[in-house]
Structures are given as C-alpha cells and as structure tokens.
Design an enzyme around this catalytic site. Sequence first.
Site, PDB file in Angstrom:
ATOM      1  N   TRP A  86      -1.744   2.063  -2.751  1.00  0.00           N
ATOM      2  CA  TRP A  86      -2.517   2.227  -1.505  1.00  0.00           C
ATOM      3  C   TRP A  86      -2.827   3.695  -1.255  1.00  0.00           C
ATOM      4  O   TRP A  86      -3.921   4.027  -0.793  1.00  0.00           O
ATOM      5  CB  TRP A  86      -1.745   1.622  -0.333  1.00  0.00           C
ATOM      6  CG  TRP A  86      -1.953   0.138  -0.194  1.00  0.00           C
ATOM      7  CD1 TRP A  86      -2.261  -0.744  -1.181  1.00  0.00           C
ATOM      8  CD2 TRP A  86      -1.878  -0.627   1.012  1.00  0.00           C
ATOM      9  NE1 TRP A  86      -2.377  -2.014  -0.671  1.00  0.00           N
ATOM     10  CE2 TRP A  86      -2.143  -1.966   0.667  1.00  0.00           C
ATOM     11  CE3 TRP A  86      -1.587  -0.313   2.334  1.00  0.00           C
ATOM     12  CZ2 TRP A  86      -2.154  -2.998   1.606  1.00  0.00           C
ATOM     13  CZ3 TRP A  86      -1.595  -1.336   3.282  1.00  0.00           C
ATOM     14  CH2 TRP A  86      -1.869  -2.665   2.923  1.00  0.00           C
ATOM     15  N   ASP A 127      12.803   8.168   5.643  1.00  0.00           N
ATOM     16  CA  ASP A 127      12.905   6.862   6.278  1.00  0.00           C
ATOM     17  C   ASP A 127      12.092   6.908   7.573  1.00  0.00           C
ATOM     18  O   ASP A 127      12.398   7.719   8.460  1.00  0.00           O
ATOM     19  CB  ASP A 127      14.366   6.536   6.569  1.00  0.00           C
ATOM     20  CG  ASP A 127      14.570   5.115   7.101  1.00  0.00           C
ATOM     21  OD1 ASP A 127      13.586   4.476   7.518  1.00  0.00           O
ATOM     22  OD2 ASP A 127      15.731   4.664   7.100  1.00  0.00           O
ATOM     23  N   ASP A 151       2.374  -1.560   3.593  1.00  0.00           N
ATOM     24  CA  ASP A 151       2.435  -2.713   2.684  1.00  0.00           C
ATOM     25  C   ASP A 151       3.892  -3.049   2.385  1.00  0.00           C
ATOM     26  O   ASP A 151       4.207  -3.641   1.369  1.00  0.00           O
ATOM     27  CB  ASP A 151       1.679  -2.406   1.388  1.00  0.00           C
ATOM     28  CG  ASP A 151       1.349  -3.658   0.593  1.00  0.00           C
ATOM     29  OD1 ASP A 151       1.113  -4.709   1.207  1.00  0.00           O
ATOM     30  OD2 ASP A 151       1.327  -3.592  -0.657  1.00  0.00           O
ATOM     31  N   LYS A 191       1.485  -5.559   6.361  1.00  0.00           N
ATOM     32  CA  LYS A 191       1.728  -6.859   5.743  1.00  0.00           C
ATOM     33  C   LYS A 191       2.696  -7.669   6.581  1.00  0.00           C
ATOM     34  O   LYS A 191       3.713  -7.157   7.049  1.00  0.00           O
ATOM     35  CB  LYS A 191       2.297  -6.680   4.335  1.00  0.00           C
ATOM     36  CG  LYS A 191       2.670  -7.994   3.646  1.00  0.00           C
ATOM     37  CD  LYS A 191       2.706  -7.878   2.143  1.00  0.00           C
ATOM     38  CE  LYS A 191       3.729  -6.891   1.651  1.00  0.00           C
ATOM     39  NZ  LYS A 191       3.688  -6.773   0.178  1.00  0.00           N
TER      40      LYS A 191
END
Length: 240
Positions: A86, A127, A151, A191
Amino acid sequence: MKASKAKASKGSGGRDLKTRVKTAKGRKLSSKLWLERQLNDPYVARAKREGYRSRAVYKLAEIDDKAKFLKPGARIVDLGAAPGGWSQLASQRVLSADGKGREQGKVVAIDILEMDPVPGVDFLVLDFLDPSAPDILKEKLGGPADVVLSDMAANATGHRKTDHLKIVALVEAAAMFAAEVLKPGGTFLAKVLQGGTEGDLLAMLKRNFASVKHVKPAASRQDSAELYVLATGFRGEPQA
C-alpha cells in the site's frame, strides 16, 4: 521430511489448469489450500510482474480509482504497513518520490515489524497505539494527514466471534488514531470483516466523518469475509 510439490497440469488442448499442491507429510490441509490459492491467484502473479510487494495493492488501487483520495501532494499515513504494498502505491499516486518539480506528497508508514525501504516513503518502527504516536506522525508528515490507511488484520484464532471482536477493536483503535492526525476533510480507509463496523464503531465513524460506507474491491477474494470501510469528510475535532 519430503518437501511438498506444486504441479501444474494441462488439459487435452494444452491449456494450463489449476496448480495442485501435494500434501506433504505434516502439512495441514489449511496450509495446502492457502498455498494453492496463492499459486493460482492472478493478483499474486500480477504483483510479481509489476514489482509490488503484495496482491493487496490492487485492492487499494481499485478503491482509490473510484474515490480518488490519493491525490498528488497529499500527506498519507499507512498503519501496519509491512510488507509495504500500500505504501508503494500511495507513494506513486501522491508523487512522494517524483523528483520532477511537481507537487510532491508525503507518505509515512509505520509498523511494529521491520520493512524494507520503499522509494518516497518514510518508515518508522512504531506501535500506533503508543500515546506519542499521533504527535510523532504529524511531525514526520510536517502537519496533519490527508489520509490514514489501514490494511491491518488481527491474528486469527479460528473462532469466528472472537476474531470479529478482535478486528472491531483494531479498527476502532485505528479510527481513534485517525481522528487525532487527520485534517478536516480527511479520509480513513480500513480493513474490516463482514459486520465489522456495526454498533458503537459505526456510530463513532458517522459522528466523525461526513460519509461512511463499505466497499469490497474485486481483488478481495470472493470467499473471504473481508471488506473495507471508507470514511470521508473528516469533520475536525474527534467525537468519541
């Protein structure tokens, strides 16, 4: 242990048929079926030909072809970016690696895993749940983001209800992060699984964005429960 073999058969007219994978001793049926899907997947083959790191790039390409949010000059955040497919496409479309004097965008990819460099992409091992992550990202971008991409998928347990809860929690966290870094009018794409943006999560997205809808690009396998939620028109100050 005998290695597994992939065998491509031909029909009577010499036409290539599906590649079949022999089940090696100790190989689970699920692994065998996954390998067969990969070997027979036209998007996997296309990604290899065109130099992309994963078939997932075509999902993003199809969604953006219709919604057109990866614009030249845009600032993009790619959450959970590894292996980088991506980020590759985003860099190409916002011209972050253009170098020809045209309006150049910015792509910052983050993941807790290492990722090989992508031209035009700044990568951080980070993170996104870290409280400092939004400020770090905005500083790296040089301002608020136009688009936040995700994603990411939670590690599957095989238990449908548990997996559903895990993906909802992950998308909710990504949406909260997006609300911290997006500028007004910005876009969030993530997603989910079928039914993965119900209830509180969907209500939160609708409070924060002018438009929220689900999309299923052709590159998503038809037997998969995978969907994407596309939220556009960020309203500004996040509403919990």
